[in-house]
Scaffold this motif. Sequence first.
Motif, short mmCIF file in Angstrom:
data_model
loop_
_atom_site.label_atom_id
_atom_site.label_comp_id
_atom_site.label_asym_id
_atom_site.label_seq_id
_atom_site.Cartn_x
_atom_site.Cartn_y
_atom_site.Cartn_z
N ILE A 1 72.35 -4.00 -20.92
CA ILE A 1 73.14 -5.19 -20.57
C ILE A 1 73.00 -5.49 -19.08
O ILE A 1 72.81 -6.65 -18.67
CB ILE A 1 74.62 -4.98 -20.95
N ALA A 2 73.08 -4.46 -18.24
CA ALA A 2 72.94 -4.65 -16.80
C ALA A 2 71.58 -5.24 -16.45
O ALA A 2 71.48 -6.14 -15.61
CB ALA A 2 73.14 -3.32 -16.07
N LEU A 3 70.54 -4.73 -17.09
CA LEU A 3 69.19 -5.23 -16.84
C LEU A 3 69.05 -6.69 -17.24
O LEU A 3 68.54 -7.52 -16.47
CB LEU A 3 68.17 -4.37 -17.60
N LYS A 4 69.52 -7.02 -18.44
CA LYS A 4 69.38 -8.39 -18.94
C LYS A 4 70.28 -9.37 -18.20
O LYS A 4 70.00 -10.56 -18.15
CB LYS A 4 69.65 -8.42 -20.44
N ALA A 5 71.37 -8.86 -17.63
CA ALA A 5 72.27 -9.72 -16.85
C ALA A 5 71.81 -9.88 -15.41
O ALA A 5 72.42 -10.63 -14.65
CB ALA A 5 73.68 -9.14 -16.87
N ASN A 6 70.77 -9.15 -15.04
CA ASN A 6 70.29 -9.15 -13.65
C ASN A 6 71.40 -8.73 -12.68
O ASN A 6 71.55 -9.28 -11.59
CB ASN A 6 69.74 -10.53 -13.25
N ALA A 7 72.18 -7.74 -13.11
CA ALA A 7 73.24 -7.21 -12.25
C ALA A 7 72.61 -6.44 -11.09
O ALA A 7 71.53 -5.86 -11.22
CB ALA A 7 74.14 -6.28 -13.05
N LYS A 8 73.28 -6.45 -9.96
CA LYS A 8 72.77 -5.71 -8.80
C LYS A 8 73.12 -4.22 -8.89
O LYS A 8 72.38 -3.37 -8.40
CB LYS A 8 73.31 -6.31 -7.52
N GLN A 9 74.27 -3.93 -9.49
CA GLN A 9 74.75 -2.55 -9.56
C GLN A 9 75.48 -2.32 -10.87
O GLN A 9 76.22 -3.20 -11.33
CB GLN A 9 75.72 -2.28 -8.40
N LEU A 10 75.26 -1.15 -11.48
CA LEU A 10 75.95 -0.78 -12.71
C LEU A 10 76.84 0.43 -12.45
O LEU A 10 76.38 1.42 -11.87
CB LEU A 10 74.93 -0.45 -13.81
N VAL A 11 78.09 0.33 -12.88
CA VAL A 11 79.02 1.46 -12.81
C VAL A 11 79.36 1.85 -14.25
O VAL A 11 79.86 1.02 -15.02
CB VAL A 11 80.31 1.12 -12.04
N LEU A 12 79.10 3.09 -14.60
CA LEU A 12 79.39 3.58 -15.94
C LEU A 12 80.76 4.24 -15.99
O LEU A 12 81.22 4.82 -15.00
CB LEU A 12 78.33 4.60 -16.39
N GLY A 13 81.42 4.18 -17.16
CA GLY A 13 82.71 4.82 -17.32
C GLY A 13 83.13 4.87 -18.78
O GLY A 13 82.34 4.55 -19.67
N HIS A 14 84.38 5.29 -19.02
CA HIS A 14 84.95 5.44 -20.37
C HIS A 14 84.18 6.48 -21.17
O HIS A 14 83.83 6.28 -22.32
CB HIS A 14 84.98 4.09 -21.11
N TYR A 15 83.94 7.60 -20.53
CA TYR A 15 83.15 8.66 -21.16
C TYR A 15 83.95 9.40 -22.23
O TYR A 15 85.13 9.71 -22.03
CB TYR A 15 82.72 9.70 -20.11
N SER A 16 83.31 9.71 -23.33
CA SER A 16 83.91 10.62 -24.31
C SER A 16 84.04 11.99 -23.66
O SER A 16 83.15 12.44 -22.93
CB SER A 16 83.02 10.72 -25.56
N THR A 17 85.13 12.67 -23.96
CA THR A 17 85.36 13.98 -23.36
C THR A 17 84.61 15.10 -24.09
O THR A 17 84.79 16.28 -23.75
CB THR A 17 86.87 14.30 -23.34
N ARG A 18 83.74 14.74 -25.04
CA ARG A 18 82.94 15.77 -25.74
C ARG A 18 81.83 16.31 -24.85
O ARG A 18 81.26 17.36 -25.14
CB ARG A 18 82.32 15.16 -27.00
N TYR A 19 81.50 15.60 -23.76
CA TYR A 19 80.37 16.01 -22.93
C TYR A 19 80.83 16.86 -21.76
O TYR A 19 81.82 16.56 -21.10
CB TYR A 19 79.62 14.77 -22.43
N GLU A 20 80.06 17.89 -21.46
CA GLU A 20 80.41 18.79 -20.36
C GLU A 20 80.14 18.18 -19.00
O GLU A 20 80.82 18.49 -18.03
CB GLU A 20 79.63 20.10 -20.50
N SER A 21 79.12 17.30 -18.91
CA SER A 21 78.75 16.72 -17.63
C SER A 21 78.51 15.22 -17.78
O SER A 21 77.79 14.80 -18.69
CB SER A 21 77.48 17.38 -17.09
N ILE A 22 79.13 14.43 -16.89
CA ILE A 22 78.89 12.98 -16.94
C ILE A 22 77.55 12.61 -16.29
O ILE A 22 77.10 11.48 -16.42
CB ILE A 22 80.04 12.20 -16.27
N GLU A 23 76.90 13.54 -15.61
CA GLU A 23 75.61 13.27 -14.99
C GLU A 23 74.59 12.84 -16.04
O GLU A 23 73.66 12.07 -15.75
CB GLU A 23 75.12 14.50 -14.23
N LYS A 24 74.75 13.31 -17.26
CA LYS A 24 73.83 12.94 -18.34
C LYS A 24 73.85 11.43 -18.59
O LYS A 24 72.84 10.85 -19.01
CB LYS A 24 74.18 13.69 -19.62
#
Length: 301
Positions: A255-278
């Motif tokens: 979505i960020a790519l197709k919107a030609n956004a300058k910056q993408l911020v990710l969030g609302h992570y499921s807590t099943r993952y040990e690291s958000i770096e993934k």
Amino acid sequence: MNLTILGCYAATPRTFTNPTSQVLEIKNRMFLIDCGEGTQVQLRKNKIKFSRINHIFISHLHGDHFYGLVGLVSTFMLLNRVNDLHIYGPKGIKEVILLQLKLSNSWTNYNLYFHELESEGSEVVFEDEKVIVKTIPLKHRVYTNGYLFQEKTGDRKLNMDKILNLEIDQCYYQKIKSGGDVVLESGEVIPNSIMTFDPEPAKSYAFCSDTLYNEDILPIIQDVDVLYHESTFLESEAPLAGKTMHSTAKEAATIALKANAKQLVLGHYSTRYESIEKFREEASTIFQNVLLADDGKSFEF
């Protein structure tokens, strides 16, 4: 433009993570976006003044996005708030908040205004002389909107060397900043372009909370400076994302790519993952300028 993440994890609060809530400062305005449990505690931890919050935008009526709202409304009352408070959110938000205030006999001593939303299309919900806010219709299990915050283009900047050289009276300065030309006593017209510089580019921020991958939003957020897009799951759980009407990190990046956004911020992570770096690693295969939201983290754009 400053963004402070109060909470950015999905579903339930934990001892070290909080559900969705964030504060956007833009053109000296402060907006609270979503209000999950623990929001007022996070506001205090991040030293954000309660009195500066006059507008709260709720994306949808799932608990991890608004269960902290009635507590904050009540705390404002205990702090002897006098400013009006405006709450924007789906139809039903007024009923649920007023019922809690009624049953607890906790009516506010300040004006409380609800702006209930029902439109399936994008609409302007707030506007003043410096900022405009529009809804971004999203696809989730209940009626949901994201929000697009846009600065209005400011006044042009005066080229004082040129203006002083032409001996232009100060009474014309505001007209010049607004884009007007000046006619000298001799009749000569001085074009605005040689007396001013272009204003600072207007910034924009798009908040896209819980949603399926949805290209319908692209015309609304096209060329946005900063896009916050939910990324509840990694691609390995794509079927679960579809079932629960959420997005993956790759989908957010697309979505960020197709919107030609300058910056993408990710969030609302499921807590099943040990690291958000993934999430960053996965999104970066599609879109390069990726930031990770995390509780208590601030960004300056």
